[in-house]
Design an enzyme around this catalytic site. Structure first.
Site, PDB file in Angstrom:
ATOM      1  N   HIS A   1       4.050  14.460   5.461  1.00  8.50           N
ATOM      2  CA  HIS A   1       3.923  15.870   5.116  1.00  8.50           C
ATOM      3  C   HIS A   1       4.418  16.661   6.323  1.00  8.50           C
ATOM      4  O   HIS A   1       3.930  16.443   7.440  1.00  8.50           O
ATOM      5  CB  HIS A   1       2.469  16.230   4.815  1.00  8.50           C
ATOM      6  CG  HIS A   1       1.816  15.317   3.817  1.00  8.50           C
ATOM      7  ND1 HIS A   1       2.151  15.316   2.478  1.00  8.50           N
ATOM      8  CD2 HIS A   1       0.878  14.345   3.957  1.00  8.50           C
ATOM      9  CE1 HIS A   1       1.429  14.412   1.849  1.00  8.50           C
ATOM     10  NE2 HIS A   1       0.655  13.796   2.721  1.00  8.50           N
TER      11      HIS A   1
ATOM     12  N   CYS B   1      -1.194  -3.898   3.890  1.00 12.06           N
ATOM     13  CA  CYS B   1      -2.031  -5.090   3.889  1.00 12.06           C
ATOM     14  C   CYS B   1      -1.095  -6.277   4.123  1.00 12.06           C
ATOM     15  O   CYS B   1       0.124  -6.156   4.078  1.00 12.06           O
ATOM     16  CB  CYS B   1      -2.797  -5.219   2.574  1.00 12.06           C
ATOM     17  SG  CYS B   1      -1.754  -5.269   1.111  1.00 12.06           S
TER      18      CYS B   1
ATOM     19  N   SER C   1       0.832  -1.217   0.000  1.00 14.99           N
ATOM     20  CA  SER C   1       0.000   0.000   0.000  1.00 14.99           C
ATOM     21  C   SER C   1       0.868   1.269   0.000  1.00 14.99           C
ATOM     22  O   SER C   1       1.519   1.535  -0.996  1.00 14.99           O
ATOM     23  CB  SER C   1      -1.084  -0.002   1.071  1.00 14.99           C
ATOM     24  OG  SER C   1      -2.066  -1.005   0.762  1.00 14.99           O
TER      25      SER C   1
END
Lengths: 129, 129
Positions: free
Chosen positions: B67, B82, B62
Site C-alpha cells: 500500500h 509458509c 500465503s
C-alpha cells in the site's frame, strides 16, 4: 494523526470445519469487511488440496487476508486499514466468532509512523494526514 | 518446525516516484515474489485517485501486499510465507531497493505458533508440520 494505518494480526486456534469451506470463509470475510466499515474492491479465494483455504480481500482502506490450516484448526488472518472511520478490531471479532475459535491472539501494529529522523521540518504536514 | 509461517512487516520511507506508478509497483511485486521463491496465484492492483497504489499478490505460500502513500514517500508492505523453502526477507529487500527507500524498518513475526495450552498431547504431530 500519529500513524497512517492500523494492522491487526489475528491468530485463531481451535477453529471448526468452517475454515475448510470456501463458501463459509468467503462469508466470514465479507461479514468482517462490513464490520470493519471498510469498502471491498476485490475478493480472491483459493482452495488448496487436500485442504486449506486462502482468501484475500483488497479494500479501499488496505486489505484483509485469511490463511487456514484445517489440520491444526488454525487460521492466520490480518486486517490492515487506514482512515479514522474503520474498525479492524471488529473484523477480527467477526472472524473469531464465525470460525468458532477457542483460542485467539489478536494484536495491533501501528503502521506508517514516520521515523523521527524524517519528520523534522514537516510534523505539521504529517499531522494533517 | 515450531511455527507454520513467517510474516515480514515492511515500513519503507523516502521512496521515489515509482510508488505511484502502477506498472512499477507490479514489477516490484513480481520481482519480490520471485526473490521469495514463492508461487504467484493471483495479482490485483488498484490505483487510487489522486494518488496511491494498492497491490495484493496471493501466493501458494500465503500473500504479499503493498500500500503506497506517494504524498509521504511511504510504503506499507507485508510478506507472509509458509514452508521452509521461501525467503520473505529477500522479498522485503527487493521492495526496498526497487522503491528507492532511504529508511526501512523490517521486522518478522512468527505465525502459527501453537499455544502451549493447546499443544499438550500433540507436540510430535505438530513438530512434523
Amino acid at each position: 494523526m500519529e500513524h497512517l494505518g492500523r494492522h491487526v494480526i489475528i491468530e485463531l486456534w481451535g477453529c471448526g470445519d468452517a475454515i475448510n469451506d470456501r463458501g463459509l470463509v468467503e462469508r466470514a470475510m465479507r461479514n468482517a469487511v462490513h464490520a470493519a466499515n471498510a469498502t471491498l474492491l476485490n475478493l480472491f479465494i483459493h482452495e488448496f488440496s487436500p485442504q486449506g483455504v486462502t482468501g484475500v480481500a483488497v479494500l479501499a482502506e488496505s486489505h484483509l487476508s485469511i490463511h487456514t490450516w484445517p489440520e491444526y484448526g488454525y487460521v492466520a488472518a490480518d486486517v490492515f486499514t487506514c482512515g479514522s472511520t474503520t474498525k479492524p478490531e471488529a473484523a477480527a471479532e467477526v472472524l473469531r466468532v464465525e470460525f468458532g475459535a477457542t483460542n485467539a491472539d489478536i494484536r495491533e501494529l501501528e503502521r506508517g509512523v514516520m521515523p523521527a529522523s524524517m519528520a523534522q521540518g514537516r510534523p505539521r504536514e504529517f499531522a494533517n494526514a
